[in-house]
Design an enzyme around this catalytic site. Structure first.
Site, PDB file in Angstrom:
ATOM      1  CE1 TYR A   8      -4.634  -6.913  -2.708  1.00 32.49           C
ATOM      2  CE2 TYR A   8      -4.202  -4.744  -3.641  1.00 32.49           C
ATOM      3  CZ  TYR A   8      -5.087  -5.767  -3.348  1.00 32.49           C
ATOM      4  OH  TYR A   8      -6.416  -5.654  -3.682  1.00 32.49           O
ATOM      5  NE  ARG A  14     -10.985  -6.883  -0.018  1.00 33.99           N
ATOM      6  CZ  ARG A  14     -11.669  -6.440   1.036  1.00 33.99           C
ATOM      7  NH1 ARG A  14     -11.049  -6.096   2.136  1.00 33.99           N
ATOM      8  NH2 ARG A  14     -12.981  -6.354   0.993  1.00 33.99           N
ATOM      9  CD1 TRP A 104     -14.416  -5.685  -5.248  1.00 28.03           C
ATOM     10  CD2 TRP A 104     -13.869  -3.960  -6.554  1.00 28.03           C
ATOM     11  NE1 TRP A 104     -14.800  -4.532  -4.603  1.00 28.03           N
ATOM     12  CE2 TRP A 104     -14.474  -3.461  -5.386  1.00 28.03           C
ATOM     13  CE3 TRP A 104     -13.444  -3.062  -7.534  1.00 28.03           C
ATOM     14  CZ2 TRP A 104     -14.667  -2.096  -5.159  1.00 28.03           C
ATOM     15  CZ3 TRP A 104     -13.632  -1.704  -7.315  1.00 28.03           C
ATOM     16  CH2 TRP A 104     -14.233  -1.242  -6.146  1.00 28.03           C
TER      17      TRP A 104
HETATM   18  N1  GSH Z   1     -11.218 -10.711   2.764  1.00 36.37           N
HETATM   19  C1  GSH Z   1      -9.919 -10.799   2.149  1.00 36.37           C
HETATM   20  C2  GSH Z   1     -10.090 -10.849   0.642  1.00 36.37           C
HETATM   21  C3  GSH Z   1      -8.770 -11.154  -0.027  1.00 36.37           C
HETATM   22  C4  GSH Z   1      -8.950 -11.234  -1.534  1.00 36.37           C
HETATM   23  O1  GSH Z   1      -9.995 -11.660  -2.063  1.00 36.37           O
HETATM   24  N2  GSH Z   1      -7.891 -10.850  -2.243  1.00 36.37           N
HETATM   25  C5  GSH Z   1      -7.924 -10.864  -3.682  1.00 36.37           C
HETATM   26  C6  GSH Z   1      -7.317  -9.565  -4.220  1.00 36.37           C
HETATM   27  S1  GSH Z   1      -8.219  -8.179  -3.674  1.00 36.37           S
HETATM   28  C7  GSH Z   1      -7.104 -12.041  -4.188  1.00 36.37           C
HETATM   29  O2  GSH Z   1      -6.217 -12.527  -3.530  1.00 36.37           O
HETATM   30  N3  GSH Z   1      -7.428 -12.466  -5.416  1.00 36.37           N
HETATM   31  C8  GSH Z   1      -6.712 -13.504  -6.098  1.00 36.37           C
HETATM   32  C9  GSH Z   1      -7.299 -14.868  -5.888  1.00 36.37           C
HETATM   33  O3  GSH Z   1      -8.318 -15.029  -5.182  1.00 36.37           O
HETATM   34  O4  GSH Z   1      -6.723 -15.809  -6.440  1.00 36.37           O
HETATM   35  C10 GSH Z   1      -9.070  -9.593   2.579  1.00 36.37           C
HETATM   36  O5  GSH Z   1      -9.648  -8.562   2.934  1.00 36.37           O
HETATM   37  O6  GSH Z   1      -7.840  -9.709   2.578  1.00 36.37           O
END
Ligand code: GSH
Length: 199
Positions: A8, A14, A104
């Site tokens: 992460y 998350r 976010w």
């Molecule tokens: N529903 C997914 C959401 C995952 C998500 O949106 N992760 C974000 C970080 S909180 C991410 O990877 N962001 C970078 C991107 O989308 O490129 C979970 O709960 O794992």
């Protein structure tokens, strides 16, 4: 023993619910935190392109709540009966529905601030009222012992309270639940030693 690697950003976000579950279980894992600057080159290598992911002996699990539910089952924190498990899932999903209302990733600070204020002021009271009623005078949200639903409340409310410190002042039972989770020795130790991050 399985080899676990949790990937992460360097945030609670998350991944923190799974870090709580690892802390509570005492299972060893690699808490792999990537720099935001490195994300564009890492993203294409990740199945479904989002984090967190958990690698278990080379098998990659995505979706934070699927990961946490798996860890909760492994740790005996998913609920003691099928009905308790369904209730714990339902509480986690209810809290998560609320958390996903927030923009976010919004870059415009004015837009972000306004949306956060609106959600915290106008939408949070309904969730808090319902959660408080669900908890009642019980020690834990579901059943007679701690579950991952209690952990999720603590993890998410820590972030919410950092945005609005008086958010739950009218709900002492929900605040006391946070205290109970944070007083669990393994969780207290993790909170003490975890990297200090904004979210
Ligand atoms: N529903 C997914 C959401 C995952 C998500 O949106 N992760 C974000 C970080 S909180 C991410 O990877 N962001 C970078 C991107 O989308 O490129 C979970 O709960 O794992």
């Amino acid at each position: 023993m399985a080899h676990y690697k949790l990937t992460y950003f360097n945030l609670r976000g998350r991944a923190e619910i799974s870090r709580y579950l690892f802390a509570y279980s005492g299972k060893k894992y690699e808490d792999h935190r990537i720099e935001a600057a490195d994300w564009p080159k890492i993203k294409p290598t990740i199945p479904f392109g989002k984090i967190p992911i958990l690698e278990v002996d080379g098998v990659t699990i995505h979706q934070s709540l699927a990961i946490a539910r798996y860890l909760a089952r492994e740790t005996g924190l998913a609920g003691q009966t099928p009905v308790e498990q369904a209730l714990a899932d339902a509480i986690v999903d209810t809290i998560d529905d609320f958390m996903t209302l927030f923009p976010w990733a919004e870059k415009n600070q004015d837009v972000r601030k306004q949306a956060f204020n609106d959600i915290l002021t106008n939408k949070a009271p309904e969730l808090l009222k319902d959660l408080d009623a669900f908890l009642g005078d019980n020690n834990w949200l579901v059943g007679k012992s701690v579950t991952w639903a209690d952990f999720y409340w603590d993890v998410c409310s820590t972030t919410l309270l950092s945005c609005k410190p008086d958010l739950a002042d009218s709900y002492p039972r929900l605040l006391a639940l946070r205290d109970r989770v944070q007083a669990l020795p393994a969780i207290a130790a993790w909170i003490q030693k975890r990297p200090k991050t904004i979210m």
